[in-house]
Motif scaffolding. Structure first.
Motif, PDB file in Angstrom:
ATOM      1  N   ALA A 115       1.031  -1.299  -0.001  1.00 47.57           N
ATOM      2  CA  ALA A 115      -0.035   0.026   0.069  1.00 47.57           C
ATOM      3  C   ALA A 115       0.661   1.348   0.243  1.00 47.57           C
ATOM      4  O   ALA A 115       0.475   2.439  -0.643  1.00 47.57           O
ATOM      5  CB  ALA A 115      -1.012   0.238   1.115  1.00 47.57           C
ATOM      6  N   ASP A 116       2.143   1.246   0.697  1.00 46.60           N
ATOM      7  CA  ASP A 116       2.886   2.251   0.739  1.00 46.60           C
ATOM      8  C   ASP A 116       3.860   2.428  -0.578  1.00 46.60           C
ATOM      9  O   ASP A 116       3.781   3.547  -1.126  1.00 46.60           O
ATOM     10  CB  ASP A 116       3.873   2.087   1.926  1.00 46.60           C
ATOM     11  N   ILE A 117       3.810   1.439  -1.308  1.00 44.53           N
ATOM     12  CA  ILE A 117       4.492   1.427  -2.519  1.00 44.53           C
ATOM     13  C   ILE A 117       3.564   2.153  -3.787  1.00 44.53           C
ATOM     14  O   ILE A 117       3.802   2.770  -4.375  1.00 44.53           O
ATOM     15  CB  ILE A 117       4.924   0.038  -3.306  1.00 44.53           C
ATOM     16  N   LEU A 118       2.107   1.515  -3.499  1.00 49.59           N
ATOM     17  CA  LEU A 118       1.130   2.350  -4.407  1.00 49.59           C
ATOM     18  C   LEU A 118       1.148   3.887  -4.094  1.00 49.59           C
ATOM     19  O   LEU A 118       0.635   4.569  -5.165  1.00 49.59           O
ATOM     20  CB  LEU A 118      -0.437   1.705  -4.027  1.00 49.59           C
ATOM     21  N   LYS A 119       1.245   4.217  -2.867  1.00 48.03           N
ATOM     22  CA  LYS A 119       1.210   5.583  -2.651  1.00 48.03           C
ATOM     23  C   LYS A 119       2.280   6.529  -3.395  1.00 48.03           C
ATOM     24  O   LYS A 119       2.109   7.567  -4.047  1.00 48.03           O
ATOM     25  CB  LYS A 119       1.353   6.035  -1.111  1.00 48.03           C
ATOM     26  N   ASP A 120       3.559   5.769  -3.331  1.00 51.49           N
ATOM     27  CA  ASP A 120       4.839   6.489  -4.071  1.00 51.49           C
ATOM     28  C   ASP A 120       4.292   6.244  -5.647  1.00 51.49           C
ATOM     29  O   ASP A 120       4.751   7.398  -6.225  1.00 51.49           O
ATOM     30  CB  ASP A 120       5.953   5.478  -3.964  1.00 51.49           C
ATOM     31  N   LEU A 121       3.582   5.162  -5.974  1.00 45.19           N
ATOM     32  CA  LEU A 121       3.382   5.259  -7.553  1.00 45.19           C
ATOM     33  C   LEU A 121       2.476   6.470  -7.765  1.00 45.19           C
ATOM     34  O   LEU A 121       2.603   7.058  -8.877  1.00 45.19           O
ATOM     35  CB  LEU A 121       2.699   3.961  -7.979  1.00 45.19           C
ATOM     36  N   LEU A 122       1.334   6.469  -7.125  1.00 50.49           N
ATOM     37  CA  LEU A 122       0.394   7.577  -7.306  1.00 50.49           C
ATOM     38  C   LEU A 122       1.181   8.945  -7.456  1.00 50.49           C
ATOM     39  O   LEU A 122       0.716   9.945  -8.345  1.00 50.49           O
ATOM     40  CB  LEU A 122      -0.588   7.407  -6.079  1.00 50.49           C
ATOM     41  N   ASN A 123       2.097   9.116  -6.530  1.00 51.64           N
ATOM     42  CA  ASN A 123       2.956  10.587  -6.508  1.00 51.64           C
ATOM     43  C   ASN A 123       3.630  10.602  -7.937  1.00 51.64           C
ATOM     44  O   ASN A 123       3.649  11.641  -8.521  1.00 51.64           O
ATOM     45  CB  ASN A 123       3.806  10.482  -5.339  1.00 51.64           C
ATOM     46  N   TYR A 124       4.355   9.291  -8.299  1.00 50.31           N
ATOM     47  CA  TYR A 124       4.880   9.414  -9.531  1.00 50.31           C
ATOM     48  C   TYR A 124       4.023   9.793 -10.678  1.00 50.31           C
ATOM     49  O   TYR A 124       4.406  10.556 -11.651  1.00 50.31           O
ATOM     50  CB  TYR A 124       5.751   8.197  -9.735  1.00 50.31           C
ATOM     51  N   TRP A 125       2.740   9.240 -10.710  1.00 53.03           N
ATOM     52  CA  TRP A 125       1.775   9.426 -11.986  1.00 53.03           C
ATOM     53  C   TRP A 125       1.147  10.665 -11.706  1.00 53.03           C
ATOM     54  O   TRP A 125       0.509  11.066 -12.592  1.00 53.03           O
ATOM     55  CB  TRP A 125       0.756   8.242 -11.910  1.00 53.03           C
ATOM     56  N   GLN A 126       1.311  11.571 -10.549  1.00 47.99           N
ATOM     57  CA  GLN A 126       0.605  12.778 -10.341  1.00 47.99           C
ATOM     58  C   GLN A 126      -0.877  12.637 -10.106  1.00 47.99           C
ATOM     59  O   GLN A 126      -1.637  13.255 -10.892  1.00 47.99           O
ATOM     60  CB  GLN A 126       1.378  13.622 -11.148  1.00 47.99           C
ATOM     61  N   ILE A 127      -1.263  11.414  -9.546  1.00 48.80           N
ATOM     62  CA  ILE A 127      -2.606  11.135  -9.353  1.00 48.80           C
ATOM     63  C   ILE A 127      -3.167  11.252  -7.969  1.00 48.80           C
ATOM     64  O   ILE A 127      -2.425  10.716  -6.977  1.00 48.80           O
ATOM     65  CB  ILE A 127      -2.817   9.798  -9.863  1.00 48.80           C
ATOM     66  N   GLU A 128      -4.168  12.224  -7.582  1.00 49.26           N
ATOM     67  CA  GLU A 128      -4.442  12.544  -6.278  1.00 49.26           C
ATOM     68  C   GLU A 128      -5.579  11.661  -5.690  1.00 49.26           C
ATOM     69  O   GLU A 128      -5.222  11.111  -4.604  1.00 49.26           O
ATOM     70  CB  GLU A 128      -4.895  14.088  -6.257  1.00 49.26           C
ATOM     71  N   LYS A 129      -6.615  11.540  -6.527  1.00 50.33           N
ATOM     72  CA  LYS A 129      -7.794  10.657  -5.902  1.00 50.33           C
ATOM     73  C   LYS A 129      -8.123   9.717  -7.082  1.00 50.33           C
ATOM     74  O   LYS A 129      -9.195   9.858  -7.697  1.00 50.33           O
ATOM     75  CB  LYS A 129      -8.845  11.575  -5.584  1.00 50.33           C
ATOM     76  N   PRO A 130      -7.600   8.603  -7.255  1.00 55.16           N
ATOM     77  CA  PRO A 130      -7.838   7.672  -7.989  1.00 55.16           C
ATOM     78  C   PRO A 130      -9.057   6.839  -7.603  1.00 55.16           C
ATOM     79  O   PRO A 130      -9.631   6.786  -6.566  1.00 55.16           O
ATOM     80  CB  PRO A 130      -6.760   6.916  -8.355  1.00 55.16           C
ATOM     81  N   ILE A 131      -9.749   6.272  -8.425  1.00 56.26           N
ATOM     82  CA  ILE A 131     -10.593   4.797  -8.315  1.00 56.26           C
ATOM     83  C   ILE A 131      -9.781   3.579  -8.206  1.00 56.26           C
ATOM     84  O   ILE A 131      -8.884   3.333  -9.073  1.00 56.26           O
ATOM     85  CB  ILE A 131     -11.689   4.785  -9.166  1.00 56.26           C
ATOM     86  N   LEU A 132      -9.670   3.053  -6.952  1.00 53.24           N
ATOM     87  CA  LEU A 132      -8.993   1.506  -6.595  1.00 53.24           C
ATOM     88  C   LEU A 132      -9.939   0.503  -6.951  1.00 53.24           C
ATOM     89  O   LEU A 132     -11.262   0.294  -6.311  1.00 53.24           O
ATOM     90  CB  LEU A 132      -8.501   1.542  -5.329  1.00 53.24           C
ATOM     91  N   PHE A 133      -9.434  -0.427  -7.894  1.00 53.51           N
ATOM     92  CA  PHE A 133     -10.243  -1.607  -8.221  1.00 53.51           C
ATOM     93  C   PHE A 133      -9.183  -2.934  -7.843  1.00 53.51           C
ATOM     94  O   PHE A 133      -8.301  -3.202  -8.714  1.00 53.51           O
ATOM     95  CB  PHE A 133     -10.621  -1.643  -9.422  1.00 53.51           C
TER      96      PHE A 133
END
Length: 264
Positions: free
Chosen positions: A87-105
């Protein structure tokens, strides 16, 4: 709507090269992040990413966790909190992608990662969709994993999975089964993350899921957000494959409803 761009890349996050693939549409309403199961990877989502992108007018990103698909191998003994690490890696990925509030599936282990993320970072996602989630250890969970290990030993599944995971198959397979069957893992539980979830959540489970009972689904009654449930008749763990039309339509309706409410 057609997907206007397909992009794939590997990015170094924390200690590993992580592979991802992105389906982009024009003027996206949001981005859907797909989180795969314990034997899955980006490729094994099959047609789902493109079809979700077209139907929901959203960008879609799928990525391979450490040890899977085209990402780096991960041979370290997995600690009891390894899904929290994901989950922490996902947080870093979202920062890399510059995505603030995605939909998670998330599906299976991916659903557990998504659940943890939603509890750890409740303000950093828009919607949560989880299928075949594990939030606690049950006899059904252990029985299903023992059977999965037996399938590895008695069938050609390893050879089939090499197409997607290369020479990492046995590492990832035994990392999954040996971790969950170990004595120290029997206290594993992530139910404490659920009351911290504030976003609308769709929980999907097959009626005959071999890895968990309705206790996994009903645990989300303690969520702080709206919770909708879909119990898929005549389906086991892979409901999105076994009853695709129903699951797909339920997901698209869920997303459309809540994105529309936000716009209003």
């Amino acid at each position: 709507m057609d997907v206007i761009r397909l992009h794939e890349q590997t990015v170094f996050i924390q200690t590993s090269n992580i592979y991802f693939k992105k389906w982009e549409v024009e003027n996206p309403r949001n981005t859907i992040i797909l989180l795969h199961d314990s034997l899955g990877c980006t490729f094994l989502w099959r047609e789902w990413p493109e079809e979700l992108a077209k139907e929901l007018k959203c960008n879609v990103i799928a990525y391979d966790r450490r040890g899977y698909g085209k990402s780096d191998n991960y041979t370290v003994k997995r600690p009891i909190n390894y899904l929290e690490q994901e989950a922490d890696i996902l947080k870093d990925l979202l920062n890399y992608w510059q995505i603030e509030k995605p939909i998670l599936f998330g599906f299976s282990d991916g659903a557990s990662v998504a659940t943890i993320f939603a509890g750890m970072f409740p303000n950093d996602l828009e919607l949560l969709i989880i299928e075949g989630v594990h939030v606690l250890i049950e006899p059904e969970t252990l029985k299903g994993i023992v059977e999965a290990e037996n399938i590895l030993k008695t069938t050609q599944i390893a050879k089939a999975l090499q197409k997607y995971h290369g020479d990492k198959v046995y590492d990832l397979y035994y990392a999954w089964t040996k971790t969950w069957l170990s004595d120290e893992h029997q206290t594993w539980n992530i139910e404490h993350f659920i009351p911290k979830i504030t976003v609308p959540t769709l929980v999907i489970q097959g009626e005959f899921d071999e890895f968990g009972s309705m206790n996994q689904v009903n645990a989300f009654d303690k969520s702080s957000g709206i919770v909708e449930k879909l119990i898929v008749s005549n389906a086991k763990h892979t409901a999105h494959k076994e009853q695709k039309e129903l699951v797909f339509s339920t997901i698209t309706q869920f997303v459309n409803t809540h994105l529309h409410e936000k716009m209003d």
